[in-house]
Design a protein around this motif. Structure first.
Motif, PDB file in Angstrom:
ATOM      1  N   GLY A 129       0.795  -1.227   0.000  1.00  0.00           N
ATOM      2  CA  GLY A 129       0.000   0.000   0.000  1.00  0.00           C
ATOM      3  C   GLY A 129       0.821   1.269   0.000  1.00  0.00           C
ATOM      4  O   GLY A 129       0.248   2.357   0.020  1.00  0.00           O
ATOM      5  N   GLU A 130       2.173   1.170  -0.015  1.00  0.00           N
ATOM      6  CA  GLU A 130       2.989   2.380  -0.072  1.00  0.00           C
ATOM      7  C   GLU A 130       2.994   2.929  -1.496  1.00  0.00           C
ATOM      8  O   GLU A 130       3.057   2.193  -2.479  1.00  0.00           O
ATOM      9  N   TRP A 131       2.953   4.241  -1.620  1.00  0.00           N
ATOM     10  CA  TRP A 131       2.953   4.913  -2.922  1.00  0.00           C
ATOM     11  C   TRP A 131       4.369   4.911  -3.497  1.00  0.00           C
ATOM     12  O   TRP A 131       5.331   5.229  -2.815  1.00  0.00           O
ATOM     13  N   HIS A 132       4.483   4.537  -4.773  1.00  0.00           N
ATOM     14  CA  HIS A 132       5.772   4.534  -5.476  1.00  0.00           C
ATOM     15  C   HIS A 132       5.840   5.781  -6.358  1.00  0.00           C
ATOM     16  O   HIS A 132       4.824   6.208  -6.922  1.00  0.00           O
ATOM     17  N   PRO A 133       7.036   6.408  -6.527  1.00  0.00           N
ATOM     18  CA  PRO A 133       7.131   7.629  -7.345  1.00  0.00           C
ATOM     19  C   PRO A 133       6.624   7.469  -8.770  1.00  0.00           C
ATOM     20  O   PRO A 133       6.253   8.457  -9.399  1.00  0.00           O
ATOM     21  N   GLN A 134       6.622   6.244  -9.302  1.00  0.00           N
ATOM     22  CA  GLN A 134       6.152   6.043 -10.667  1.00  0.00           C
ATOM     23  C   GLN A 134       4.733   5.488 -10.726  1.00  0.00           C
ATOM     24  O   GLN A 134       4.276   5.096 -11.796  1.00  0.00           O
ATOM     25  N   ASP A 135       4.030   5.435  -9.588  1.00  0.00           N
ATOM     26  CA  ASP A 135       2.595   5.130  -9.619  1.00  0.00           C
ATOM     27  C   ASP A 135       1.849   6.276 -10.280  1.00  0.00           C
ATOM     28  O   ASP A 135       2.222   7.444 -10.142  1.00  0.00           O
ATOM     29  N   ARG A 136       0.760   5.956 -10.969  1.00  0.00           N
ATOM     30  CA  ARG A 136      -0.034   6.981 -11.645  1.00  0.00           C
ATOM     31  C   ARG A 136      -1.507   6.814 -11.255  1.00  0.00           C
ATOM     32  O   ARG A 136      -2.025   5.681 -11.286  1.00  0.00           O
ATOM     33  N   LEU A 137      -2.149   7.919 -10.926  1.00  0.00           N
ATOM     34  CA  LEU A 137      -3.567   7.901 -10.569  1.00  0.00           C
ATOM     35  C   LEU A 137      -4.271   9.002 -11.338  1.00  0.00           C
ATOM     36  O   LEU A 137      -3.895  10.170 -11.236  1.00  0.00           O
ATOM     37  N   TYR A 138      -5.259   8.620 -12.144  1.00  0.00           N
ATOM     38  CA  TYR A 138      -5.959   9.562 -13.006  1.00  0.00           C
ATOM     39  C   TYR A 138      -7.442   9.602 -12.637  1.00  0.00           C
ATOM     40  O   TYR A 138      -8.051   8.580 -12.321  1.00  0.00           O
ATOM     41  N   ASP A 157      -0.244  13.046  -7.661  1.00  0.00           N
ATOM     42  CA  ASP A 157       0.978  12.336  -7.276  1.00  0.00           C
ATOM     43  C   ASP A 157       1.354  12.713  -5.849  1.00  0.00           C
ATOM     44  O   ASP A 157       0.964  13.766  -5.340  1.00  0.00           O
ATOM     45  N   LYS A 158       2.133  11.836  -5.209  1.00  0.00           N
ATOM     46  CA  LYS A 158       2.717  12.042  -3.898  1.00  0.00           C
ATOM     47  C   LYS A 158       1.673  12.307  -2.810  1.00  0.00           C
ATOM     48  O   LYS A 158       1.540  13.433  -2.318  1.00  0.00           O
ATOM     49  N   PRO A 159       0.882  11.308  -2.434  1.00  0.00           N
ATOM     50  CA  PRO A 159       0.003  11.494  -1.264  1.00  0.00           C
ATOM     51  C   PRO A 159       0.837  11.862  -0.041  1.00  0.00           C
ATOM     52  O   PRO A 159       1.914  11.312   0.173  1.00  0.00           O
ATOM     53  N   ARG A 160       0.357  12.797   0.742  1.00  0.00           N
ATOM     54  CA  ARG A 160       1.143  13.264   1.881  1.00  0.00           C
ATOM     55  C   ARG A 160       1.385  12.176   2.916  1.00  0.00           C
ATOM     56  O   ARG A 160       2.390  12.220   3.631  1.00  0.00           O
ATOM     57  N   ASN A 161       0.472  11.210   3.002  1.00  0.00           N
ATOM     58  CA  ASN A 161       0.690  10.124   3.970  1.00  0.00           C
ATOM     59  C   ASN A 161       1.517   8.987   3.392  1.00  0.00           C
ATOM     60  O   ASN A 161       1.789   8.005   4.075  1.00  0.00           O
ATOM     61  N   GLY A 162       1.934   9.104   2.118  1.00  0.00           N
ATOM     62  CA  GLY A 162       2.795   8.107   1.500  1.00  0.00           C
ATOM     63  C   GLY A 162       2.097   6.812   1.162  1.00  0.00           C
ATOM     64  O   GLY A 162       2.756   5.835   0.808  1.00  0.00           O
ATOM     65  N   ARG A 163       0.777   6.768   1.211  1.00  0.00           N
ATOM     66  CA  ARG A 163       0.036   5.524   0.969  1.00  0.00           C
ATOM     67  C   ARG A 163      -0.925   5.680  -0.205  1.00  0.00           C
ATOM     68  O   ARG A 163      -1.316   6.796  -0.549  1.00  0.00           O
TER      69      ARG A 163
END
Length: 590
Positions: A129-138, A157-163
């Protein structure tokens, strides 16, 4: 199980989301609207970066707004990605409702396409569940009206909680994208309408062409629009209503011309309507349909000037926001109710209890009231620049119901909207605002019945029953939290079944529950506690095994002059006294 603080976090997030959604309608131009959309993602939804990609007339998407990083903004703002590349992206990855998530394990194939992007390298996620820098959410934005016309795509990009966002975060982003699409469509519509209004002021030949353009924009607008008269005996009367508004309210155009908005607005929202100015005024309120129900709308006013006589007409844009209000109520319900049992949570319990208490003990005299409160009783209202006309006669009506079950309430007029004189000082051209405001103390004071050993004088009060489960911890320790959760859910059901419809059963936290029951005497409250205890005692079957819990009840009384904390502490202390006394009885019996 959710932590005790999560409802408060959700409530704070809901307030931020409500604010940024409200800000969408404050922008004056399309460019400002697009930037407001991007800024709202960063300010209210918990992401560090947000980009708004807008569909151009040729079908490609251009980066129209960016928020969160000035260097990235300078790098990609104004750059264009082909429609083919975007359709490929929106067809990949995982579908979260209308959202599209492409994990970094799949997105590497997109690094070389022509869509502007700012992604960076990064290590593999350290936990699920951790966010990766190359994850994409549209979040695609589609035009309103039931079609599938793509207006643009929001990328975050970059959720503040990192998830990765959970279900609640996904729903919030999806709702925000839907409202952003409406705001962008409205910004385009307003721009078209403003250009049409400018052309109306030119020479006669251009005026006729502009009138036709205006007529088509008015008649075929996807949202409701109305033109009302300004000044004169018919001030505020609707002159024209487009088809979208007639369909929204279920009324034919010929019938709409008999009303002003003041005739159609819900009585609880009349004050909001009165405070809405003619030029640039905005309001969110309820309008009555022909079938007696109400629909939430957003009103925006502008003045249409006549070249010879000056300002004459009021142009009102009416946007259906029923769905948004329904989402807000659902989110508010989740923030105020326990996720496990569905009961009102600690915060909601305190809110309901606080509504019944005031700072003055029963029997306080007039001179005990604060000076500013006594002055308020004689204050008169002063409302100016009211753009809407007369106020039709209302029959008896019902307000919006209790939303405690999460459903969107409806109300209806018993008497309808048509004609007739009204009581209470209403004038034909508006309201009589010279009447004094509501007096200070229409509050029904909460009192306590006679104490044990005293003669029963028939006094009824608001009983506060504090319930603590006996033996619950051993069930949790022996069989696990899943069994414990099932026991709590069943106890909540039994408590709810054992009280009246108007009573409140709330989960305070852990294995503690509180019941608010109004209109009870001391004997009634004791009988209720016994009935609820007996309802809890029978075995509860979970996964094929029967488990038992007991319950200790403490009875307190909500009395004006006490704080919420004092009321709950009083009931809590009585519960512990009752628990200890029962334990002594068991020891002597053994």
């Amino acid at each position: 199980m959710e932590t005790e603080s999560e409802p408060y976090v959700r409530l704070a997030t809901l307030r931020q989301l409500h604010q940024v959604v409200a800000n969408l309608n404050t922008a004056r131009s399309l460019a400002e609207t697009l930037q407001t959309v991007a800024d709202g993602i960063v300010a209210g939804l918990g992401y560090e970066l947000a980009c708004v990609n807008l569909v151009r007339p040729d079908g490609d998407l251009v980066v129209a707004a960016f928020a969160g990083n000035t260097a990235a903004e300078a790098l990609i703002t104004g750059r264009v990605g082909s429609r083919t590349s975007w359709e490929r992206r929106l067809g990949m990855g995982q579908a979260w409702g209308e959202l599209r998530f492409i994990p970094h394990t799949e997105g590497w194939v997109l690094l070389e396409d022509d869509v502007p992007q700012w992604y960076t390298e990064g290590p593999e996620p350290r936990f699920e569940g951790e966010w990766h820098p190359q994850d994409r959410l549209y979040a695609p934005m589609y035009a309103s009206g039931g079609g599938c016309e793509l207006l643009g795509v929001i990328s975050v990009d970059k959720p503040r909680n990192g998830r990765l966002p959970g279900a609640w975060g996904q729903e919030a982003l999806q709702m925000y994208a839907s409202q952003s699409a409406i705001a962008i469509s409205n910004a385009r519509l307003r721009a078209n309408m403003q250009r049409a209004l400018v052309r109306l002021e030119r020479e006669q030949q251009a005026l006729r062409a502009s009138e036709e353009s205006f007529r088509q924009a008015f008649e075929y607008a996807p949202s409701g629009m109305a033109i009302a008269e300004m000044g004169g005996d018919q001030h505020g009367r609707l002159l024209r209503a487009n088809d979208a508004l007639c369909r929204l309210l279920g009324r034919p155009a010929s019938a709409m011309r008999r009303y002003s908005f003041a005739d159609l607005v819900h009585p609880e929202d009349i004050g909001t309507l009165l405070r809405t100015s003619a030029e640039g005024g905005r309001a969110e309120l309820r309008l009555g349909r022909r079938d007696g129900t109400y629909v939430w709308v957003s009103l925006r006013n502008s003045v249409v000037a006549d070249t010879t006589d000056g300002p004459r007409f009021l142009l009102t844009h009416v946007e259906d926001i029923e769905e948004r209000k329904r989402h807000e109520l659902q989110l508010a319900h989740r923030a105020s109710h326990d996720a496990l049992t569905g009961l009102p949570n600690n915060a909601e319990l305190r809110t309901r209890l606080s509504a019944r208490l005031c700072g003055r003990p029963p029997g306080a005299q007039e001179e005990d009231r604060p000076p500013d409160a006594r002055q308020e009783a004689g204050r008169t209202l002063d409302v100016r620049d009211y753009p809407y006309g007369g106020y039709g006669a209302y029959g008896a009506y019902g307000g919006y119901g209790d939303y405690g079950d999460g459903r969107y309430g409806e109300s209806s007029y018993a008497g309808g909207f048509d004609g007739g004189d009204t009581d209470g000082g209403f004038h034909a051209d508006g309201f009589d605002f010279d009447r004094p405001a509501i007096p200070y103390d229409h509050h029904v004071h909460a009192v306590a019945p006679a104490a044990d050993g005293e003669a029963d004088d028939g006094t009824k009060g608001l009983a506060v029953l504090f319930c603590d489960l006996d033996g619950f911890k051993s069930i949790n320790d022996r069989f696990g939290h899943n069994t414990g959760d099932a026991v709590l859910i069943e106890v909540a059901r039994r408590l709810t079944t054992g009280v009246r419809d108007g009573d409140t059963v709330a989960r305070l936290g852990g294995d503690e529950f509180v019941v608010l029951a109004d209109g009870l005497g001391a004997a009634d409250a004791a009988d209720l506690a016994v009935r609820l205890r007996n309802a809890i005692i029978p075995p509860i079957r979970v996964d094929g095994r029967a488990v038992r819990v007991g319950a200790s009840f403490g009875i307190g009384w909500a009395v004006c002059g006490m704080s919420v904390e004092e009321v709950l502490q009083s009931a809590d202390q009585r519960m512990y006294i009752e628990k200890r006394s029962r334990a002594k009885v068991h020891r002597r019996a053994g």
